[in-house]
Design an enzyme around this catalytic site. Structure first.
Site, PDB file in Angstrom:
ATOM      1  CE  LYS A   9       2.524  -4.747   2.239  1.00 25.23           C
ATOM      2  NZ  LYS A   9       3.756  -3.998   2.577  1.00 25.23           N
ATOM      3  N   GLY A  59       5.989  -7.227   3.520  1.00 30.65           N
ATOM      4  CA  GLY A  59       7.168  -6.859   4.304  1.00 30.65           C
ATOM      5  C   GLY A  59       7.371  -5.354   4.294  1.00 30.65           C
ATOM      6  CB  ALA A  88       7.346   1.836  -3.804  1.00 40.04           C
ATOM      7  CE  LYS A  90       1.539  -1.830   5.815  1.00 41.62           C
ATOM      8  NZ  LYS A  90       2.035  -0.682   5.045  1.00 41.62           N
ATOM      9  CG  ASP A  95       4.645  -3.584   6.044  1.00 42.81           C
ATOM     10  OD1 ASP A  95       5.136  -2.501   5.664  1.00 42.81           O
ATOM     11  OD2 ASP A  95       3.707  -4.142   5.444  1.00 42.81           O
ATOM     12  NE  ARG A 150       1.334   4.799  -1.876  1.00 47.02           N
ATOM     13  CZ  ARG A 150       0.828   3.939  -2.742  1.00 47.02           C
ATOM     14  NH1 ARG A 150      -0.488   3.873  -2.907  1.00 47.02           N
ATOM     15  NH2 ARG A 150       1.596   3.157  -3.446  1.00 47.02           N
ATOM     16  CG  ASN A 151      -1.669   3.893   4.705  1.00 42.54           C
ATOM     17  OD1 ASN A 151      -2.871   3.954   4.470  1.00 42.54           O
ATOM     18  ND2 ASN A 151      -0.861   3.113   4.008  1.00 42.54           N
TER      19      ASN A 151
END
Lengths: 347, 347
Positions: free
Chosen positions: A112, A149, A153, A204, A257, A268-269
Site C-alpha cells: 500500500k 481492505g 494484521a 489512506k 480501510d 502504524r501510520n
C-alpha cells in the site's frame, strides 16, 4: 486450480495471509530477504516483534533462497513495502531459471504505497520490472491483481473477522485470489477497479498519519471523523484524476480501510502521526519501529501526483508540510479550520 | 440578519448549539418541555447528567413557557428527539398568537431519526404539523433546513473542533445557518441535499448500534470498519431510492457522522449496541440512560422503508432482528460473514 502459493516478504501481513492460505489447505512458501528472520521463523514459527502471539502453521515453508522463491508457484503474493518492491522483484527475477515459463506469472500485490520518483503503484512497479526481464530481456508475462481492505494484521493474527477485495481487470485472477483467501474469518469480494483499490490503499495511509496527529493533540473524534470524511473526498478526487472509479473509494478498500487505519490503536501510520504531534522527531519515530511506515514516503509521491494533476489535497499537503517542512501540527489544523466557509464538495 | 435564535429542546445537542450561538454574539432562548430541567438550567446553568462539565452561557435565556418559545425569533432550532418532534411542535404551535406572522418561520432541524408509523423525516414532520396549523387552519408558512455532521456533544461541550453541514433547498436559509454557527471551533459547510443529509443522520444511528455490537463481542476494528463500509453502502442505496444524492452519504453528514458514531466511546447508539451484545436486555439499556437512543425506534422505520422500496439492507435487517426478534448477536455476524462470496457493490 491453485496448489502452491509463494509469498514474497515475511512482514506481518505476509504472515497472516500465509495463515489463511494454509487454513484453506494450500501449500505455501514464504520467501524473505533477511536470513536471520527466515531462520527465526523456520526454527520457532514465531516473530513476536512483528505479530505478537502469532504462530506460523507448520505446513508453511520459509526460505531465504532467491531461486526457491517462486518455484512451482501457481500464485505469487507480493507482500513487500512499496519502496522495496522494485529491488525485491529485480532480485527474484534475476534468480529465475533462464527457460521461459509455461504460463504467465499470476501475482497478487498487497503493498500500500506509491513509489518515490517514478510515482508508480505497486503492480505498476512489478510490471515495470518484469517487462525488461526474462530470457533475452523479452519480458516475463504476468497477470496482476491487488488484495486490499481493512486488515490490521494484529487482528487477523487472532483470526478476528475481516473483509478484503481482490481487484483485477483479469476477472479469473480476481476470482482465484477470492477463492484462495476464503476462510471462515475472511470475506473476500471481487472488484474490477485495481487502479482505485491500489490508490485508495496508498493514499489512506497519508490520511491515517493526519488522524494520528488529531489524536496526538487530543482534538477528539468529531475532528478525526471530519478529517476522515474530508480526507476521503480528497483521495477520491485524486483517484478520479488518475482514472480510478470514485465508487471504489467509498467501498471496503477505501472508506473501510481508511476507518480502521484512522481509528485502530495499532495502525502504524496513525501511531506515527500521534507521536509526531506529541513532539517526537520523525527520525526517532521511524527508528523506534521495526516495521515500515508506508505513509511517510508515500506522502511525497501523493503530493507530487496531486500537484502534477492540479488536484486540491489540503490535508495531504498539510501532512507533507508537517513531515518534511517543519510546520507545527496545531498550526496545520487551525489553518484547515480557518479556510473560508463554503459548500461541501465530495469526490 | 439573525438577532434572536430560539432552540426547542434542552438535550445535550441543544445545549452545545446554544453555546456556539451565544459565542457568535446572538441572543438565544431555549425552550424545554420539562419544568424541572428548565429550572435547574436557569438556576445552575448546568445539566451534569446530560453534558458533564458544561456551563450554559449567562446570556442564554431558558423557558418552559410555550407562549414564549418562538417569540421574536429570527431562526428556530428544533433539537427534539425524532419520535417527539410532532408532539412538541403541535404544543408550540397551539400556543402561538392567533395573528399571522410577518415572515415564514425559519427552522433548522437537528433531529436524527425517522418517525415511526408515518416514516417521515424530522423536517417533514414539522412541515406536516405546520401545514394544518395557524389562524383558521390555513397553515403556517415556513422555511426548513437541516444541520448535521459528526458532532458528539461531549466534545462540542469542550469546544473541540468539529464540522457540520447546513442543508436546505433554500440557499439563503442554509447560508443563514452557516453564518449563525460559525465560531472558531465549528466549521459549517452549506449543502443542497437536505433529504440526503437527514436520511444519512437517521440511518447512521442504526449502523452505529451494529458497530457497538461488534465492540461488545470483541470482533475488532477490521470487522467494525467493514461494517462501516458495508453499512454506508446500504444506507446510500436507501437514500438513492428515496431521492437523496448518493454523494451526500460520502460526505461529512454521511461517512463523517457514521465514523464518529461507530468509533466514539460516548456515542449513545454505539453504547446501546455494545451493552446488548454483552447480554443486557433492551429495556434495561434504554432505562439506564437519561438520553434517547434514536437508533432504536429508527431501526423500525428504516426497515419498513427498505422493504417498501425493495432495497437490500442486510445490516439494518440484522439489527432489527436482534432488537425486536431475539436474534443473537453472534449468529447475526456469522450470517453476514457467511453470505455467498460476490463482487463488491457500492451505492
Amino acid at each position: 486450480m491453485t496448489n502452491l502459493v509463494a509469498i514474497l516478504g515475511t512482514g506481518q501481513f505476509g504472515l497472516v495471509l500465509a495463515d489463511a492460505l494454509a487454513e484453506r489447505g494450500l501449500a505455501v512458501r514464504m520467501w524473505g530477504p533477511f536470513a536471520d528472520t527466515v531462520r527465526t521463523l523456520r526454527e520457532t514459527r514465531r516473530l513476536p516483534r512483528r505479530v505478537e502471539g502469532f504462530v506460523l502453521p507448520e505446513q508453511v515453508d520459509v526460505t531465504a533462497d532467491d531461486r526457491e522463491a517462486l518455484r512451482g508457484a501457481d500464485l505469487v503474493v507480493s507482500a513487500i513495502p512499496t519502496q522495496f518492491v522494485r529491488a525485491v522483484w529485480r532480485r527474484i527475477v534475476a534468480a529465475l531459471p533462464a527457460r521461459a515459463r509455461a504460463a504467465p506469472l499470476a501475482i497478487v500485490s498487497v503493498s500500500k504505497g506509491i513509489e518515490n520518483g517514478t510515482l508508480l503503484r505497486p503492480t505498476e512497479i512489478i510490471a515495470d520490472v518484469l517487462r525488461g526481464a526474462g530470457p533475452g530481456g523479452a519480458g516475463i508475462p504476468c497477470r496482476l491483481a491487488t488484495l486490499s481492505g481493512p486488515t490490521i494484521a494484529a487482528e487477523l493474527a487472532r483470526r478476528l473477522p475481516a473483509t478484503m477485495v481482490a481487484a483485477s481487470t483479469d476477472g479469473a485472477l480476481a476470482a482465484q485470489a477470492q477463492d484462495c483467501f476464503h476462510v471462515p474469518w475472511l470475506r473476500v469480494y471481487r472488484h474490477d477497479d485495481p487502479v482505485g483499490v491500489e490508490l485508495a490503499g496508498a493514499t489512506k495511509n497519508v490520511i491515517a498519519i493526519a488522524a494520528g496527529m488529531v489524536d496526538g493533540i487530543g482534538a477528539g473524534d468529531n475532528a478525526k471523523s471530519a478529517l476522515l470524511a474530508r480526507g476521503l473526498a480528497e483521495i477520491a478526487r485524486l483517484g478520479a484524476a488518475l482514472g480510478a472509479k470514485v465508487d471504489t473509494f467509498f467501498g471496503l478498500a477505501g472508506v473501510g480501510d481508511l476507518a480502521t487505519s484512522c481509528f485502530s490503536p495499532s495502525g502504524r501510520n496513525r501511531s506515527c502521526g500521534e507521536r509526531l504531534a506529541r513532539g517526537d522527531a520523525l527520525e526517532d519515530v521511524l527508528a523506534a519501529t521495526s516495521s515500515v511506515v508506508e505513509g511517510v514516503p508515500t506522502t511525497r509521491s501523493v503530493v507530487e501526483l496531486a500537484r502534477a494533476r492540479g488536484v486540491e489535497m489540503p490535508i495531504t499537503e498539510a501532512v507533507h508540510a508537517i513531515l518534511f517542512e517543519g510546520l507545527a501540527v496545531r498550526d496545520a489544523i487551525q489553518a484547515l479550520m480557518d479556510r473560508a466557509p463554503k459548500a461541501e464538495r465530495v469526490g
